[in-house]
Design an enzyme around this catalytic site. Sequence first.
Site, short mmCIF file in Angstrom:
data_model
loop_
_atom_site.label_atom_id
_atom_site.label_comp_id
_atom_site.label_asym_id
_atom_site.label_seq_id
_atom_site.Cartn_x
_atom_site.Cartn_y
_atom_site.Cartn_z
N GLU A 101 1.91 4.55 -10.74
CA GLU A 101 2.01 4.17 -9.70
C GLU A 101 1.63 2.90 -9.57
OE1 GLU A 101 1.14 6.58 -6.10
OE2 GLU A 101 1.68 8.57 -7.16
N GLU B 97 -3.52 11.90 -8.43
CA GLU B 97 -4.62 11.48 -7.76
C GLU B 97 -5.40 12.61 -7.29
OE1 GLU B 97 -3.39 8.72 -4.50
OE2 GLU B 97 -2.76 7.33 -5.61
O1 AHR Z 1 3.41 6.09 -3.29
C1 AHR Z 1 2.86 6.55 -2.12
C2 AHR Z 1 1.27 7.20 -2.47
O2 AHR Z 1 0.42 6.53 -3.21
C3 AHR Z 1 1.63 8.49 -3.39
O3 AHR Z 1 2.16 9.54 -2.95
C4 AHR Z 1 0.33 8.65 -3.88
O4 AHR Z 1 0.06 9.16 -5.38
C5 AHR Z 1 -0.44 7.33 -3.41
O5 AHR Z 1 -1.52 7.29 -2.84
#
Ligand code: AHR
Length: 515
Positions: A319, A196
């Site tokens: 994710e 991110e």
């Molecule tokens: O999964 C939780 C968080 O969500 C992670 O650390 C991040 O990459 C995303 O914003």
Amino acid sequence: MNKKLQLAALALSCTALLAPAQAETTIEIKTDPSGAKIEPAIFGQFAEHLGQCIYGGIWVGEDSSIPNTRGIRNDVIEALKELQVPVIRWPGGCFADEYHWKNGIGPQESRPKMINTNWGGVVEDNSFGTHEFLDLCELVGAEPYICGNVGSGSVQEMAEWVEYMTSNEDSPMANLRRQNGRDQAWKIPYFGVGNESWGCGGSMRPEYYADLYRRFSTFVKNYSGNSVYKIASGSNADDYNWTEVLMERARWQMNGLSLHYYTIPTGDWGKKGSATDFGEDQWFSTLQRTLYMDEVITDHSQIMDEYDPEKRVGLMIDEWGIWTDVEPGTNPGFLYQQNSLRDALVAGININIFIAHADRVKMTNIAQMINVLQTMLLTKDDQMVKTPTFYAFKMLNVHQGATELNIEVDTDDYSFNGESIPAVTAAASRNVQGQINISLCNLNPNEAQDVTISLPQTPAGNIRGTILTSDEITAHNTFENPDKVKPEVFNGASVQGNTVTVKLPAKSLVVLSLP
Ligand code: AHR
């Protein structure tokens, strides 16, 4: 007609008028042209130093009274083996961009501590580091996917980490690893260059990150026969400009580009909605927002296709999952949430979508594996509970490594408050043994579906089925009642010639296998 018969006929026709029209779905499964391979990594997991994912969930330390192998919980090892976890992403997440790997090697007692600034501000003692994570992977038979630190780390730090893990030469980092008790290098098939980077990973513009990615990734080298699949930090949901810039400027340095998309039940990050206390409005909005994953993948893929028509670069959805408000009374920074039948449907819908995009999607990592967000397992001291999502993954595993079969689904709508979504989603695959597996989700919580599936040919044997459903949309497993939501044998499907007919119960995930 005598009076009695007349009355009976009248009663019958009234019943027909009063009964809800039977909802119908037809599915055509084709073998030609056959689709892409469904990479096992599509069923991947994500484990971050966040709340009780690592500490308590995986790592209890060798001296714990909880049965463990070299500090890793035995019950969790067994459950993850049962799940055939293909790959685990670690150490973050946001944590990855403040993680300095050298603090997590060597004697436990001399490892420096740090503050986990992203997740609750707790003290991280670094007792779970590189060796412990790679031990976990070996114990459960999963491949490691390491995420490196671009945001607050250096090129040298990243380059040395790769050398430490993968070199078998007489080199400084390989010798340091040997000094720490591991002679043989590990294989590290996947390496992420930042996480991110548009947000917690450095608040960068895509142009700046694209240049940084090119620089950092240049020093992620292949040692001693290890071949690294390099993954660039990708877009936030439907930020298509990020993908455009990265593909234009850095595609030749990457093997994969990531993408994060979470399902927020209400769509409001400030008040996301409860994990277990919701009505049909949030059941509907959750599944509707989950279905948006299809559009997000389609549109990112279109951009990738312009630059990479051969589909050399994989889209790695590293994710995803449902993100609700935390369980009342728990630390808001720990992202602990319960997991209900709704989560199982979220998993089923997403996996069906990933399979439909298997030509571009090469890995996904649900967030997260234990005690955080849409989790597989919940732990409390020495207890462990398998969630509905665990069971959904276990059922859907039949698609791991199989070949996607093209399908056409014609389904009724499921409507709520004037909005509509498809009632049924599906995916089909053929495995190396020639077995056809079909996964079906009935999103409608009130109505069964009559599903007719036409197969490419008559199957040479019986149909078998498994179902995950429950009496309530909010049903979930607790430490007191761990078996509330569990897969059962499903007998509602039959075959005649090349046609399968299924009575698909409301709010259910069903997996069928032929023969
Ligand atoms: O999964 C939780 C968080 O969500 C992670 O650390 C991040 O990459 C995303 O914003």
